[in-house]
Enzyme design. Structure first.
Site, PDB file in Angstrom:
ATOM      1  N   GLU A 174       0.633  -6.133  23.108  1.00 48.08           N
ATOM      2  CA  GLU A 174       1.060  -4.743  23.081  1.00 48.08           C
ATOM      3  C   GLU A 174       0.269  -3.969  24.118  1.00 48.08           C
ATOM      4  O   GLU A 174      -0.966  -4.009  24.066  1.00 48.08           O
ATOM      5  CB  GLU A 174       0.832  -4.163  21.674  1.00 48.08           C
ATOM      6  CG  GLU A 174       1.514  -2.829  21.479  1.00 48.08           C
ATOM      7  CD  GLU A 174       1.442  -2.337  20.044  1.00 48.08           C
ATOM      8  OE1 GLU A 174       1.879  -3.067  19.127  1.00 48.08           O
ATOM      9  OE2 GLU A 174       0.943  -1.223  19.848  1.00 48.08           O
ATOM     10  N   SER A 184       3.667  -2.915  11.242  1.00 46.68           N
ATOM     11  CA  SER A 184       2.255  -2.912  10.837  1.00 46.68           C
ATOM     12  C   SER A 184       1.374  -3.075  12.070  1.00 46.68           C
ATOM     13  O   SER A 184       1.049  -2.090  12.736  1.00 46.68           O
ATOM     14  CB  SER A 184       1.998  -4.000   9.791  1.00 46.68           C
ATOM     15  OG  SER A 184       2.266  -5.304  10.284  1.00 46.68           O
ATOM     16  N   ARG A 185       1.032  -4.311  12.401  1.00 47.96           N
ATOM     17  CA  ARG A 185       0.312  -4.604  13.637  1.00 47.96           C
ATOM     18  C   ARG A 185       0.939  -5.853  14.244  1.00 47.96           C
ATOM     19  O   ARG A 185       1.292  -6.803  13.512  1.00 47.96           O
ATOM     20  CB  ARG A 185      -1.180  -4.850  13.380  1.00 47.96           C
ATOM     21  CG  ARG A 185      -1.995  -3.582  13.144  1.00 47.96           C
ATOM     22  CD  ARG A 185      -2.110  -2.713  14.392  1.00 47.96           C
ATOM     23  NE  ARG A 185      -2.879  -1.491  14.181  1.00 47.96           N
ATOM     24  CZ  ARG A 185      -2.362  -0.316  13.838  1.00 47.96           C
ATOM     25  NH1 ARG A 185      -1.067  -0.185  13.643  1.00 47.96           N
ATOM     26  NH2 ARG A 185      -3.150   0.746  13.704  1.00 47.96           N
ATOM     27  N   ALA A 198       6.357   4.311  15.041  1.00 48.72           N
ATOM     28  CA  ALA A 198       6.743   4.548  13.641  1.00 48.72           C
ATOM     29  C   ALA A 198       6.199   5.867  13.086  1.00 48.72           C
ATOM     30  O   ALA A 198       6.818   6.472  12.219  1.00 48.72           O
ATOM     31  CB  ALA A 198       6.337   3.381  12.756  1.00 48.72           C
ATOM     32  N   HIS A 206       5.919   1.044  19.383  1.00 49.12           N
ATOM     33  CA  HIS A 206       4.908   1.520  18.425  1.00 49.12           C
ATOM     34  C   HIS A 206       5.060   3.029  18.177  1.00 49.12           C
ATOM     35  O   HIS A 206       4.145   3.813  18.464  1.00 49.12           O
ATOM     36  CB  HIS A 206       3.495   1.184  18.928  1.00 49.12           C
ATOM     37  CG  HIS A 206       2.483   1.092  17.809  1.00 49.12           C
ATOM     38  ND1 HIS A 206       1.390   0.259  17.846  1.00 49.12           N
ATOM     39  CD2 HIS A 206       2.398   1.743  16.620  1.00 49.12           C
ATOM     40  CE1 HIS A 206       0.671   0.408  16.746  1.00 49.12           C
ATOM     41  NE2 HIS A 206       1.268   1.301  15.986  1.00 49.12           N
ATOM     42  N   GLY A 225       0.852  -1.197   0.000  1.00 49.95           N
ATOM     43  CA  GLY A 225       0.000   0.000   0.000  1.00 49.95           C
ATOM     44  C   GLY A 225       0.875   1.230   0.000  1.00 49.95           C
ATOM     45  O   GLY A 225       2.012   1.211  -0.479  1.00 49.95           O
ATOM     46  N   ILE A 268       2.419   2.803   2.448  1.00 50.95           N
ATOM     47  CA  ILE A 268       3.658   2.726   3.223  1.00 50.95           C
ATOM     48  C   ILE A 268       4.652   1.780   2.542  1.00 50.95           C
ATOM     49  O   ILE A 268       5.826   2.111   2.384  1.00 50.95           O
ATOM     50  CB  ILE A 268       3.362   2.287   4.675  1.00 50.95           C
ATOM     51  CG1 ILE A 268       2.498   3.341   5.383  1.00 50.95           C
ATOM     52  CG2 ILE A 268       4.670   2.089   5.452  1.00 50.95           C
ATOM     53  CD1 ILE A 268       1.921   2.891   6.728  1.00 50.95           C
TER      54      ILE A 268
HETATM   55  C1  GLV Z   1      -0.461   3.403  13.915  1.00 51.60           C
HETATM   56  O1  GLV Z   1      -0.076   2.287  14.081  1.00 51.60           O
HETATM   57  C2  GLV Z   1      -1.426   3.741  12.920  1.00 51.60           C
HETATM   58  O2  GLV Z   1      -2.138   2.861  12.421  1.00 51.60           O
HETATM   59  O3  GLV Z   1      -1.525   4.934  12.606  1.00 51.60           O
HETATM   60  C1  GLV Z   2      -1.073   3.270   4.806  1.00 49.84           C
HETATM   61  O1  GLV Z   2      -1.169   4.479   4.632  1.00 49.84           O
HETATM   62  C2  GLV Z   2      -0.954   2.263   3.758  1.00 49.84           C
HETATM   63  O2  GLV Z   2      -1.860   2.212   2.906  1.00 49.84           O
HETATM   64  O3  GLV Z   2       0.036   1.502   3.732  1.00 49.84           O
END
Ligand code: GLV
Ligand code: GLV
Length: 335
Positions: A272, A242-243, A293, A291, A160, A162
């Site tokens: 987390e 990511s997560r 980023a 977390h 995506g 990022i």
């Molecule tokens: C942080 O992890 C976000 O999703 O913005």
């Molecule tokens: C977040 O903005 C993504 O789409 O990776």
């Protein structure tokens, strides 16, 4: 007039002024003041009767919470790009708009993921500990060797916004970039970014670095597990910004401990927050940060601003600048 007709909102944490000030100016805002999030019970009490909610990824928005809030609730504005903490269909069914902060944190998050990648590759945290522990006695030809980043193969899982920014950064390091995503990027986008789509198993097998940029969904939950680690190079480094639950933490521990992969750098974890005595933190080849980023001054301000705009737009039943479920309004009109 004594009665305040301004819409009532609950803001689940203090956010930067770029967002907080406009919210306070335009609404009757109840702002949670603590550094720690409200407990579930406290949250459920605070949302009763509000018109809008500004949540963090720590607040779970589900049927129970939406019922407690009541039918006047119009919008949930999440201070994050990810919104796995929100049951979006439950919001849509009730005509509640959901907003996120897409777009504004893309490059900042990519910068941080790349920093993690480089830190893990070149063993920066281990080396820093070594100096701080007064163990640095001489220049050592064999000290803290790690893999090169330049000219290595980078596997981006989740292509995506990022993921694509990561690819751009990788070009500057002359990396070969593979990506896996359920969506195929347009050929001109692949050419511009110098990235080639491959099946996940090929990305896993061929990459020196794997970086995760998927949403958390039932499909991506624990997608990094014993089986996927076993397909990776023994020299590979895993980055996750990511997560947390995209990675099975027990499988990661065993993979790092047994040399199935070489190292990991995590911005997000399961659980987390990760407690300081978690077994992953006992490993020298596992770097964990809390977390952060998207945590640049400018980006957190932009996130606050867009979250405030989403909140106010939702209360007015206008399109949200970053709208997760535009179909929510159709529901409200026809309901
Ligand atoms: C942080 O992890 C976000 O999703 O913005
Ligand atoms: C977040 O903005 C993504 O789409 O990776």
């Amino acid at each position: 007039m004594t009665s305040d007709k301004r819409p009532r909102v609950f803001v689940a944490r203090i956010i930067p002024d770029e967002g907080l000030q406009p919210i306070i100016a335009q609404t009757d805002a109840d702002v949670w003041q603590d550094e720690l999030p409200p407990t579930r019970d406290e949250l459920l009490r605070r949302v009763e009767g509000v018109d809008g909610l500004l949540t963090m990824l720590t607040e779970r928005v589900d049927d129970e919470l939406l019922d407690r809030a009541g039918p006047q609730l119009r919008v949930v504005s999440n201070y994050a790009v990810g919104y796995d903490n929100i049951e979006v269909p439950a919001c849509t069914r009730r005509g509640v708009a959901v907003g996120n902060t897409a777009g504004v944190l893309t490059e900042t998050t990519a910068d941080a993921a790349f920093a993690l990648l480089m830190a893990a590759a070149r063993r920066i945290p281990e080396a820093y500990d070594y100096v701080r522990q007064d163990r640095w006695k001489t220049w050592g030809p064999m000290m803290f060797l790690g893999p090169d980043v330049h000219h290595a193969t980078l596997g981006i899982v989740g292509f995506g916004r990022i993921g694509r920014e990561i690819a751009k950064r990788a070009r500057g390091f002359d990396m070969q970039v593979l990506y896996y995503d359920v969506m195929v990027a347009p050929p001109e986008e692949e050419a511009r970014l110098g990235a080639r789509r491959a099946p996940l198993e090929d990305v896993l097998a061929q990459s020196d670095f794997i970086t995760l940029h998927v949403n958390l969904t039932p499909e991506t939950h624990h997608m990094m597990n014993r089986e996927t680690f076993a397909r990776m190079k023994r020299s590979a480094v895993l980055v996750n910004a990511s997560r947390g639950p995209v990675v099975d933490p027990d499988a990661l521990y065993d993979a790092l401990n047994q040399g199935v992969i070489a190292a990991a750098a995590l911005d997000v974890t399961e659980p987390e927050p990760m407690p300081g005595n978690h077994k992953l933190l006992s490993l020298p080849n596992c770097l964990v940060v809390p977390h952060i980023a998207s945590a640049s001054f400018a980006t957190r301000g932009k996130m606050a601003s867009i979250a405030a705009q989403n909140l106010v737009a939702g209360i007015r039943q206008e399109p949200l600048p970053s709208f997760v479920n535009p179909d929510a309004y159709a529901r409200r009109v026809t309901a």
